[in-house]
Motif scaffolding. Structure first.
Motif, PDB file in Angstrom:
ATOM      1  N   MET A   1       0.819  -1.195   0.000  1.00 39.54           N
ATOM      2  CA  MET A   1       0.000   0.000   0.000  1.00 39.54           C
ATOM      3  C   MET A   1       0.868   1.266   0.000  1.00 39.54           C
ATOM      4  O   MET A   1       0.576   2.208  -0.710  1.00 39.54           O
ATOM      5  CB  MET A   1      -0.909  -0.055   1.230  1.00 39.54           C
ATOM      6  CG  MET A   1      -1.763   1.153   1.398  1.00 39.54           C
ATOM      7  SD  MET A   1      -3.037   1.168   0.145  1.00 39.54           S
ATOM      8  CE  MET A   1      -4.042   2.444   0.723  1.00 39.54           C
ATOM      9  N   ARG A   2       1.890   1.223   0.808  1.00 33.38           N
ATOM     10  CA  ARG A   2       2.774   2.382   0.921  1.00 33.38           C
ATOM     11  C   ARG A   2       3.522   2.639  -0.391  1.00 33.38           C
ATOM     12  O   ARG A   2       3.698   3.782  -0.804  1.00 33.38           O
ATOM     13  CB  ARG A   2       3.754   2.126   2.059  1.00 33.38           C
ATOM     14  CG  ARG A   2       4.456   3.369   2.479  1.00 33.38           C
ATOM     15  CD  ARG A   2       5.166   3.147   3.775  1.00 33.38           C
ATOM     16  NE  ARG A   2       5.576   4.452   4.249  1.00 33.38           N
ATOM     17  CZ  ARG A   2       6.383   4.651   5.218  1.00 33.38           C
ATOM     18  NH1 ARG A   2       6.852   3.635   5.891  1.00 33.38           N
ATOM     19  NH2 ARG A   2       6.714   5.849   5.578  1.00 33.38           N
ATOM     20  N   LYS A   3       3.971   1.543  -1.045  1.00 34.63           N
ATOM     21  CA  LYS A   3       4.666   1.678  -2.326  1.00 34.63           C
ATOM     22  C   LYS A   3       3.733   2.255  -3.383  1.00 34.63           C
ATOM     23  O   LYS A   3       4.142   3.063  -4.214  1.00 34.63           O
ATOM     24  CB  LYS A   3       5.192   0.320  -2.794  1.00 34.63           C
ATOM     25  CG  LYS A   3       6.651   0.140  -2.609  1.00 34.63           C
ATOM     26  CD  LYS A   3       7.102  -1.122  -3.280  1.00 34.63           C
ATOM     27  CE  LYS A   3       8.608  -1.126  -3.257  1.00 34.63           C
ATOM     28  NZ  LYS A   3       9.174  -2.329  -3.758  1.00 34.63           N
ATOM     29  N   LYS A   4       2.480   1.849  -3.358  1.00 26.87           N
ATOM     30  CA  LYS A   4       1.508   2.335  -4.317  1.00 26.87           C
ATOM     31  C   LYS A   4       1.285   3.846  -4.138  1.00 26.87           C
ATOM     32  O   LYS A   4       1.186   4.590  -5.107  1.00 26.87           O
ATOM     33  CB  LYS A   4       0.191   1.576  -4.143  1.00 26.87           C
ATOM     34  CG  LYS A   4      -0.763   1.739  -5.284  1.00 26.87           C
ATOM     35  CD  LYS A   4      -1.942   0.817  -5.102  1.00 26.87           C
ATOM     36  CE  LYS A   4      -2.808   0.867  -6.347  1.00 26.87           C
ATOM     37  NZ  LYS A   4      -3.946  -0.017  -6.243  1.00 26.87           N
ATOM     38  N   MET A   5       1.217   4.300  -2.897  1.00 25.08           N
ATOM     39  CA  MET A   5       1.054   5.726  -2.618  1.00 25.08           C
ATOM     40  C   MET A   5       2.288   6.506  -3.068  1.00 25.08           C
ATOM     41  O   MET A   5       2.169   7.608  -3.622  1.00 25.08           O
ATOM     42  CB  MET A   5       0.801   5.958  -1.120  1.00 25.08           C
ATOM     43  CG  MET A   5      -0.617   5.616  -0.707  1.00 25.08           C
ATOM     44  SD  MET A   5      -0.939   5.880   1.044  1.00 25.08           S
ATOM     45  CE  MET A   5      -0.416   7.540   1.309  1.00 25.08           C
ATOM     46  N   LEU A   6       3.461   5.936  -2.818  1.00 26.94           N
ATOM     47  CA  LEU A   6       4.703   6.591  -3.223  1.00 26.94           C
ATOM     48  C   LEU A   6       4.764   6.732  -4.740  1.00 26.94           C
ATOM     49  O   LEU A   6       5.118   7.789  -5.257  1.00 26.94           O
ATOM     50  CB  LEU A   6       5.918   5.810  -2.706  1.00 26.94           C
ATOM     51  CG  LEU A   6       7.287   6.404  -3.039  1.00 26.94           C
ATOM     52  CD1 LEU A   6       7.419   7.806  -2.425  1.00 26.94           C
ATOM     53  CD2 LEU A   6       8.387   5.504  -2.532  1.00 26.94           C
ATOM     54  N   ARG A   7       4.393   5.676  -5.464  1.00 31.11           N
ATOM     55  CA  ARG A   7       4.375   5.735  -6.929  1.00 31.11           C
ATOM     56  C   ARG A   7       3.387   6.797  -7.408  1.00 31.11           C
ATOM     57  O   ARG A   7       3.663   7.534  -8.343  1.00 31.11           O
ATOM     58  CB  ARG A   7       4.007   4.381  -7.520  1.00 31.11           C
ATOM     59  CG  ARG A   7       5.143   3.420  -7.544  1.00 31.11           C
ATOM     60  CD  ARG A   7       4.808   2.194  -8.373  1.00 31.11           C
ATOM     61  NE  ARG A   7       5.732   1.138  -8.032  1.00 31.11           N
ATOM     62  CZ  ARG A   7       5.410  -0.114  -7.824  1.00 31.11           C
ATOM     63  NH1 ARG A   7       4.158  -0.503  -7.921  1.00 31.11           N
ATOM     64  NH2 ARG A   7       6.322  -1.004  -7.515  1.00 31.11           N
ATOM     65  N   VAL A 169      13.588  11.443  -9.253  1.00 32.33           N
ATOM     66  CA  VAL A 169      12.732  10.245  -9.279  1.00 32.33           C
ATOM     67  C   VAL A 169      13.486   9.027  -8.772  1.00 32.33           C
ATOM     68  O   VAL A 169      12.974   8.237  -7.974  1.00 32.33           O
ATOM     69  CB  VAL A 169      12.165  10.030 -10.693  1.00 32.33           C
ATOM     70  CG1 VAL A 169      11.517   8.657 -10.828  1.00 32.33           C
ATOM     71  CG2 VAL A 169      11.176  11.130 -11.056  1.00 32.33           C
ATOM     72  N   VAL A 170      14.715   8.870  -9.246  1.00 31.43           N
ATOM     73  CA  VAL A 170      15.530   7.720  -8.815  1.00 31.43           C
ATOM     74  C   VAL A 170      15.801   7.807  -7.312  1.00 31.43           C
ATOM     75  O   VAL A 170      15.703   6.792  -6.595  1.00 31.43           O
ATOM     76  CB  VAL A 170      16.845   7.664  -9.620  1.00 31.43           C
ATOM     77  CG1 VAL A 170      17.809   6.651  -9.031  1.00 31.43           C
ATOM     78  CG2 VAL A 170      16.553   7.323 -11.077  1.00 31.43           C
ATOM     79  N   ALA A 171      16.108   8.991  -6.817  1.00 36.20           N
ATOM     80  CA  ALA A 171      16.389   9.155  -5.390  1.00 36.20           C
ATOM     81  C   ALA A 171      15.146   8.888  -4.545  1.00 36.20           C
ATOM     82  O   ALA A 171      15.240   8.353  -3.439  1.00 36.20           O
ATOM     83  CB  ALA A 171      16.918  10.566  -5.112  1.00 36.20           C
ATOM     84  N   ALA A 172      13.961   9.253  -5.058  1.00 39.53           N
ATOM     85  CA  ALA A 172      12.720   9.043  -4.301  1.00 39.53           C
ATOM     86  C   ALA A 172      12.280   7.596  -4.312  1.00 39.53           C
ATOM     87  O   ALA A 172      11.558   7.166  -3.403  1.00 39.53           O
ATOM     88  CB  ALA A 172      11.612   9.921  -4.885  1.00 39.53           C
ATOM     89  N   ALA A 173      12.713   6.843  -5.302  1.00 37.01           N
ATOM     90  CA  ALA A 173      12.261   5.444  -5.424  1.00 37.01           C
ATOM     91  C   ALA A 173      13.051   4.530  -4.559  1.00 37.01           C
ATOM     92  O   ALA A 173      13.478   4.426  -3.607  1.00 37.01           O
ATOM     93  CB  ALA A 173      12.422   4.971  -6.849  1.00 37.01           C
TER      94      ALA A 173
END
Length: 173
Positions: A1-7, A169-173
């Motif tokens: 769920m958290r990954k989905k929100m981050l994306r 984007v790379v740093a946030a992922a």
């Protein structure tokens, strides 16, 4: 769920940044073109005020172009054109004889007594210029500034922004 929100957040930020870039670049171009137009209009006012009917057009253009280059440190192209026929009397690019310029947008407007403005690739030199032309006492005074450096700077700014976006984007992922 958290990954989905981050994306979702990252996607939203990317879309917002792309939209911002799309809105900012035309504004920057407009601001720059306004500044160039003001500068060239000032050059033309000076030229048209100091030109005498018995001046040699080629010599006059050459002297003024040299003075502008020394003062401004920019490549400003100057052209004198017969206001009745559109025939080029002198051009600081040194290319003669030049064809009839009466159909060029900035010259056509100047022939109608307006301030003519145009951005295009020169058929004479093959370079991109911002043109401004005015008519005084039957002579059209035209000044043009090369835009190739501006386009190169705009490209490097865009590239820097895109690199920054990818790194973010790379740093946030």
């Amino acid at each position: 769920m958290r990954k989905k929100m981050l994306r979702g957040t990252i996607t939203t930020v990317i879309i917002a940044l792309i939209a911002a870039f799309a809105l900012v670049f035309p504004l920057i171009d407009g601001i720059y073109q306004g500044a160039v137009e003001n500068e060239l209009t000032g050059v033309l006012a000076m030229m048209s005020a100091s030109y005498e009917a018995d001046d040699d057009p080629a010599r006059y253009v050459e002297q003024n172009a040299e003075q502008l280059s020394a003062m401004e440190g920019k490549e400003i192209r100057l052209t004198l054109i017969d206001g009745a026929t559109g025939r080029v009397l002198a051009d600081s690019a040194g290319l003669t004889p030049l064809d009839d310029h009466s159909q060029r947008p900035e010259v056509a407007a100047a022939m109608e007594g307006k301030v003519g403005v145009s951005t295009r690739r020169s058929a004479t030199t093959g370079k991109n210029y911002y043109y401004v032309a005015v008519q005084r006492n039957g002579i059209i005074f035209r000044a043009a500034q090369n835009l190739d450096k501006v386009y190169a700077i705009r490209g490097s700014i865009l590239l820097s922004c895109l690199v920054g976006l990818v790194v973010g984007v790379v740093a946030a992922a």
